[in-house]
Design an enzyme around this catalytic site. Structure first.
Site, PDB file in Angstrom:
ATOM      1  CG  MET A 170     -16.546  -8.555  -1.332  1.00 29.15           C
ATOM      2  SD  MET A 170     -16.390  -7.587  -2.377  1.00 29.15           S
ATOM      3  CE  MET A 170     -14.602  -8.341  -2.841  1.00 29.15           C
ATOM      4  N   GLY A 171     -17.579 -13.532   0.812  1.00 25.53           N
ATOM      5  CA  GLY A 171     -17.853 -14.266   1.214  1.00 25.53           C
ATOM      6  C   GLY A 171     -16.639 -15.212   0.721  1.00 25.53           C
TER       7      GLY A 171
ATOM      8  CD  GLN B 121     -13.915  -2.100   3.049  1.00 23.30           C
ATOM      9  OE1 GLN B 121     -13.623  -3.074   1.913  1.00 23.30           O
ATOM     10  NE2 GLN B 121     -13.340  -3.217   3.532  1.00 23.30           N
TER      11      GLN B 121
ATOM     12  CB  SER C 174     -10.597 -14.161  -0.597  1.00 19.72           C
ATOM     13  OG  SER C 174     -11.806 -13.977   0.328  1.00 19.72           O
TER      14      SER C 174
ATOM     15  CG  ASP D  99      -9.481  -5.226   3.399  1.00 17.48           C
ATOM     16  OD1 ASP D  99      -9.047  -5.309   1.864  1.00 17.48           O
ATOM     17  OD2 ASP D  99     -10.102  -6.137   3.570  1.00 17.48           O
TER      18      ASP D  99
ATOM     19  CG  HIS E  98     -14.444 -13.634   5.341  1.00 15.19           C
ATOM     20  ND1 HIS E  98     -13.018 -14.435   4.862  1.00 15.19           N
ATOM     21  CD2 HIS E  98     -14.139 -12.208   5.208  1.00 15.19           C
ATOM     22  CE1 HIS E  98     -12.738 -13.810   4.275  1.00 15.19           C
ATOM     23  NE2 HIS E  98     -13.309 -12.388   3.884  1.00 15.19           N
TER      24      HIS E  98
HETATM   25  P1  AMP Z   1     -13.710  -9.418   2.272  1.00 20.35           P
HETATM   26  O1  AMP Z   1     -14.526 -10.549   1.518  1.00 20.35           O
HETATM   27  O2  AMP Z   1     -12.232  -9.991   0.889  1.00 20.35           O
HETATM   28  O3  AMP Z   1     -14.325  -8.218   0.883  1.00 20.35           O
HETATM   29  O4  AMP Z   1     -13.301  -8.814   3.422  1.00 20.35           O
HETATM   30  C1  AMP Z   1     -14.290  -8.835   4.148  1.00 20.35           C
HETATM   31  C2  AMP Z   1     -14.170  -8.297   5.976  1.00 20.35           C
HETATM   32  O5  AMP Z   1     -12.790  -9.369   6.616  1.00 20.35           O
HETATM   33  C3  AMP Z   1     -13.030  -6.957   5.397  1.00 20.35           C
HETATM   34  O6  AMP Z   1     -13.408  -6.018   6.443  1.00 20.35           O
HETATM   35  C4  AMP Z   1     -11.866  -7.496   5.830  1.00 20.35           C
HETATM   36  O7  AMP Z   1     -10.785  -6.159   6.240  1.00 20.35           O
HETATM   37  C5  AMP Z   1     -11.417  -8.112   6.362  1.00 20.35           C
HETATM   38  N1  AMP Z   1     -10.455  -9.143   6.912  1.00 20.35           N
HETATM   39  C6  AMP Z   1     -10.630  -9.934   5.339  1.00 20.35           C
HETATM   40  N2  AMP Z   1      -9.078 -10.810   5.645  1.00 20.35           N
HETATM   41  C7  AMP Z   1      -8.336 -10.438   6.707  1.00 20.35           C
HETATM   42  C8  AMP Z   1      -8.275 -11.308   7.639  1.00 20.35           C
HETATM   43  N3  AMP Z   1      -6.888 -11.470   7.203  1.00 20.35           N
HETATM   44  N4  AMP Z   1      -8.028 -10.026   9.094  1.00 20.35           N
HETATM   45  C9  AMP Z   1      -9.325  -9.587   9.321  1.00 20.35           C
HETATM   46  N5  AMP Z   1      -9.722  -9.081   8.699  1.00 20.35           N
HETATM   47  C10 AMP Z   1      -9.684  -9.669   7.399  1.00 20.35           C
END
Ligand code: AMP
Length: 292
Positions: A27-28, A150, A183, A147, A34
């Site tokens: 989601m940026g 998810q 984020s 997540d 990420h």
């Molecule tokens: P989001 O932008 O929050 O939807 O996350 C996008 C992807 O990045 C998802 O697969 C999250 O699980 C992963 N992600 C977010 N935070 C982390 C983190 N701290 N370590 C590893 N992956 C992450």
């Protein structure tokens, strides 16, 4: 790197590419969590596309969809430095055009843990993930264990719908003091930031208790609650000790468990989890795997 903002442009490009393609859905507002997914995708695919889209369908009416941080320029600059090939950033109207009516529901897994507190959240997640897996048609799609629920929903969706894409789950990236990168960490005040590592400390203490022989889920939940209660700014929402496959709450641990929680620090809602397997279950699980 090409920044693609038109669905038609993406389709044309995708039809012309026959090599391996890795997808990193986000989601940026990118951070090192990420980027760890992007690094892995770049190592395993000839080309990599980062999906950058704040998905309105996975936010509840009282949630932070409008306030969710967005910074496409910065995201593009970061991805460029890594050598990413494409950032796909479509408008809401392109992803969900007028007349859009398909929903993808991964029934039982979506009802558990986070799903019980965020009705409709995983319906929105599963719908957008199904759409992006069709549209992008990658060989590999990369998700973070951060997540955890998810990941299970997406794995189930891909299996149930016979997707050819391999779902790759990578470990949570953390700050030096253990706080999972997110984020939403930017919503933390300095004081809350100093207290937030308690979440991972409590999860690690529970995992250590499992390794020491504790399989009583109630005791594990209570231990986590007590530890988090020592930080006055933390408002715990839930603690879950669930089977890592079915995500059903456990009384007595058998096999791998996902211990997860959500807590508020002021406006910031943080989630985290760890996976742990009681030592006594490791050998039988391995034996079972060998037979199948
Ligand atoms: P989001 O932008 O929050 O939807 O996350 C996008 C992807 O990045 C998802 O697969 C999250 O699980 C992963 N992600 C977010 N935070 C982390 C983190 N701290 N370590 C590893 N992956 C992450």
């Amino acid at each position: 790197m090409e920044v693609i903002t038109s669905l038609e442009a993406w389709k044309t490009l995708r039809r012309s590419w026959c090599g391996t393609l890795g997808l990193v859905p986000t989601m940026g507002s990118l951070h090192e969590g990420h980027l760890s997914l992007v690094h892995r995708a770049l190592a395993e695919n000839e080309r990599v596309v980062v999906w950058n889209f704040v998905n309105p369908k996975q936010f509840g009416p009282q949630e932070d969809y409008r306030a969710y941080p967005r910074d496409r320029e910065r995201d593009a600059a970061l991805l460029r430095t890594l050598g990413t090939h494409y950032m796909l950033s479509l408008a809401v109207e392109e992803v969900y055009p007028a007349g859009f009516q398909t929903e993808v529901c991964v029934r039982a897994l979506s009802q558990q843990i986070e799903g019980a507190r965020r009705p409709g959240h995983f319906l929105g997640v599963a719908t957008v993930v199904a759409k992006m897996l069709c549209l992008i048609s990658p060989q590999h799609a990369y998700f973070g264990q951060k997540d955890g629920q998810q990941c299970r929903v997406v794995q189930q969706l891909a299996a149930d719908l016979g997707m050819l894409c391999e779902i790759v789950v990578l470990p949570t990236v953390r700050e030096a003091d253990g706080l999972a990168l997110s984020s939403r960490n930017r919503y933390l005040s300095a004081e809350a930031r100093a207290q937030a590592p308690v979440l991972y400390e409590a999860l690690c203490a529970a995992a250590a208790a499992v390794q020491a022989g504790c399989v009583d889920a109630t005791q594990l939940r209570e231990g986590i609650r007590a530890k988090i209660a020592t930080r006055p700014l933390a408002r715990l929402e839930y603690v879950s000790v669930a089977d890592a496959e079915t995500l059903e709450e456990q009384e007595c641990l058998r096999g791998t468990a996902m211990i997860s929680l959500s807590a508020y620090f002021g406006p910031a809602r943080l989630i985290d989890n760890v996976l742990t397997t009681p030592p006594a279950d490791l050998a039988p699980t391995a034996a079972l795997r060998r037979r199948t």
